[in-house]
Design an enzyme around this catalytic site. Structure first.
Site, PDB file in Angstrom:
ATOM      1  N   SER A 183       0.783  -1.234   0.000  1.00 16.34           N
ATOM      2  CA  SER A 183       0.000   0.000   0.000  1.00 16.34           C
ATOM      3  C   SER A 183       0.813   1.281   0.000  1.00 16.34           C
ATOM      4  O   SER A 183       0.345   2.308  -0.470  1.00 16.34           O
ATOM      5  CB  SER A 183      -0.937   0.009   1.201  1.00 16.34           C
ATOM      6  N   HIS A 211      -5.386  -2.937  -2.828  1.00 19.36           N
ATOM      7  CA  HIS A 211      -4.878  -1.973  -3.815  1.00 19.36           C
ATOM      8  C   HIS A 211      -4.710  -2.595  -5.193  1.00 19.36           C
ATOM      9  O   HIS A 211      -4.227  -1.924  -6.108  1.00 19.36           O
ATOM     10  CB  HIS A 211      -3.548  -1.388  -3.334  1.00 19.36           C
ATOM     11  N   LYS A 242     -11.553   1.551  -2.028  1.00 21.96           N
ATOM     12  CA  LYS A 242     -10.541   2.107  -2.941  1.00 21.96           C
ATOM     13  C   LYS A 242     -11.134   2.143  -4.354  1.00 21.96           C
ATOM     14  O   LYS A 242     -11.918   3.020  -4.639  1.00 21.96           O
ATOM     15  CB  LYS A 242      -9.268   1.296  -2.805  1.00 21.96           C
TER      16      LYS A 242
HETATM   17  C1  LIG Z   1      -3.671  -3.346   2.159  1.00 23.83           C
HETATM   18  C2  LIG Z   1      -4.885  -2.900   2.913  1.00 23.83           C
HETATM   19  N1  LIG Z   1      -5.659  -3.831   3.493  1.00 23.83           N
HETATM   20  C3  LIG Z   1      -6.750  -3.484   4.184  1.00 23.83           C
HETATM   21  C4  LIG Z   1      -7.127  -2.168   4.338  1.00 23.83           C
HETATM   22  C5  LIG Z   1      -8.345  -1.820   5.145  1.00 23.83           C
HETATM   23  O1  LIG Z   1      -9.388  -1.486   4.290  1.00 23.83           O
HETATM   24  P1  LIG Z   1     -10.565  -0.475   4.704  1.00 23.83           P
HETATM   25  O2  LIG Z   1     -10.064   0.902   4.528  1.00 23.83           O
HETATM   26  O3  LIG Z   1     -11.638  -0.829   3.737  1.00 23.83           O
HETATM   27  O4  LIG Z   1     -10.937  -0.776   6.088  1.00 23.83           O
HETATM   28  C6  LIG Z   1      -6.369  -1.175   3.738  1.00 23.83           C
HETATM   29  C7  LIG Z   1      -6.761   0.240   3.893  1.00 23.83           C
HETATM   30  O5  LIG Z   1      -5.989   1.141   3.937  1.00 23.83           O
HETATM   31  C8  LIG Z   1      -5.203  -1.552   3.023  1.00 23.83           C
HETATM   32  O6  LIG Z   1      -4.433  -0.623   2.475  1.00 23.83           O
END
Ligand SMILES: Cc1ncc(COP(=O)(O)O)c(C=O)c1O
Length: 396
Positions: A183, A211, A242
């Site tokens: 990320s 992502h 996203k």
């Molecule tokens: C790699 C990754 N997994 C999980 C999440 C969590 O997702 P959410 O924002 O839908 O709670 C994020 C959010 O930033 C993320 O970047």
């Protein structure tokens, strides 16, 4: 004064940064999440969004959300387990399972809840979780809630992963959990080698495609599709916050595993279900992603253009291969100063500093949306290069 207030009165790091005029968090946006947003009444170019397909303000998605509110109301007032399952939740889960090529899927109310609820539930006291050192915080939190043994391997380093696999007892569950696209760094996981190791050591694989959905793979189907390894990945996780213009997340995999999670995953069972508007938004966003492949194509044209421009200017973009482009500064204060200079010049980017990353890895996270134009990108790149020169991060 109680101990609580006494302790947190001493916590003044944010206040120090505010006093220096470089506090970059909780900036209030007064408009839609688009390529141009309004902040303090001023138009600002947005290069810090996770809306990779640029769908967050799409008219068809807004309409679908409105219709869902009209039919189902604003909330389900309960968890999926009890009174909070709608017919549209079930339809969305079928659509998601088909999208990522798995038997079954189940939706949670955020992506964070998926990871904490899945990672914590699947491995028992004598099992193993193997995590990449740069996995998302929600995976780490899930592992903290699990009773299993947690082994971290060096980021995308296969010999480190193999060393950890060798430590595991052969007859126990070994679940390797990785981000598909990392990320902050924007690099892609080395899935083909992970699959080989998983087969050698009889391990299972879960990929967090937060992502990667909407970005890589056939029509945006994510990392396993990108590598043509869908059958070799046990669990695919995604968020709707996203590319999919909404809020929520899902896990997809073999039916027996999803069945277990439906009845044992605590962040699913003890938390209210996705709102009707969120469900309808995701469903419509997926339809648009599939029917308008030109969005992803444009996103990649922008990505290649931006990567080239930053590299030519001497900016260190690390190992990024995707629309997430880290611009390494390697100095916390300068990262905050650049963010401020850019905002003053009409560009929104996100600083990533310690403790989120080690001090020597602080960076500006520059991210693209399929709705950006090349003109907008040129403006941002020029201003970023100028700010980096102003602070001597790169040479003139
Ligand atoms: C790699 C990754 N997994 C999980 C999440 C969590 O997702 P959410 O924002 O839908 O709670 C994020 C959010 O930033 C993320 O970047």
């Amino acid at each position: 004064m109680g101990h609580l207030k006494e302790r947190y009165l001493q916590y003044d790091e944010p206040q120090k940064i505010m006093a220096a005029g470089i506090y970059p968090y909780f900036r209030a946006i007064e408009s839609e999440q688009d390529t141009v947003v309004k902040i303090n009444g001023k138009n600002v170019l947005m290069f810090g969004s996770n809306s990779y397909l640029g769908l967050s303000n799409h008219s068809q998605i807004k309409e679908a959300a409105k219709q869902a509110i009209d039919k189902y109301g604003t909330s389900c007032a309960g968890s999926r387990f009890l009174n909070g399952t709608l017919d549209i939740h079930l339809k969305l889960e079928e659509k998601l399972a088909r999208l990522v090529g798995k038997d079954a899927a189940i939706c949670y109310s955020t992506g964070f809840q998926v990871n904490i609820g899945v990672v914590s539930a699947l491995c028992g006291r004598n099992d193993y979780l193997l995590l990449d050192s740069l996995d998302h915080a929600s995976i780490i939190e899930g592992s903290r809630l699990s009773f299993s043994k947690v082994l971290k391997f060096e980021h995308n380093d296969m010999s480190s992963l193999e060393t950890k696999l060798k430590l595991c007892e052969p007859d126990k569950i070994k679940l390797i959990v990785v981000d598909g696209i990392f990320s902050m760094e924007g690099d892609i996981v080395r899935l083909p080698e992970i699959v080989e190791l998983a087969q050698k050591y009889n391990a299972s694989i879960m990929v967090d495609d937060a992502h990667a959905l909407g970005v890589i793979g056939k029509n945006g189907r994510g990392t396993a599709s990108h590598f043509n390894l869908t059958d070799k990945v046990d669990l695919i996780m995604g968020t709707f916050s996203k590319s999919f213009a909404s809020l929520g997340g899902f896990i997809a995999g073999d039916a027996p595993v999803i069945n277990y999670l439906k009845h044992n995953s605590r962040s699913l069972i003890f938390s209210a279900s996705m709102t009707p508007a969120s469900v309808a938004s995701v469903s419509t966003a997926i339809d648009i992603m599939i029917s308008e492949p030109e969005r992803i194509q444009h996103l990649w044209e922008l990505t290649h253009y931006a990567q080239k421009a930053f590299k030519e200017a001497g900016i260190d973009t690390g190992k990024s291969e995707t629309p997430i482009i880290p611009l390494f500064i390697r100095d916390d204060i300068k990262a905050l100063q650049v963010t401020r200079i850019l905002l003053d010049n009409g560009i929104f980017v996100n600083p990533v500093i310690s403790p989120a990353v080690p001090k020597e890895d602080s960076l500006i996270r520059f991210s693209l949306m399929a709705t950006h134009t090349f003109d907008q990108l040129d403006i941002a790149v020029d201003k970023i290069i100028a700010a980096f020169r102003q602070l001597d991060i790169i040479q003139r």
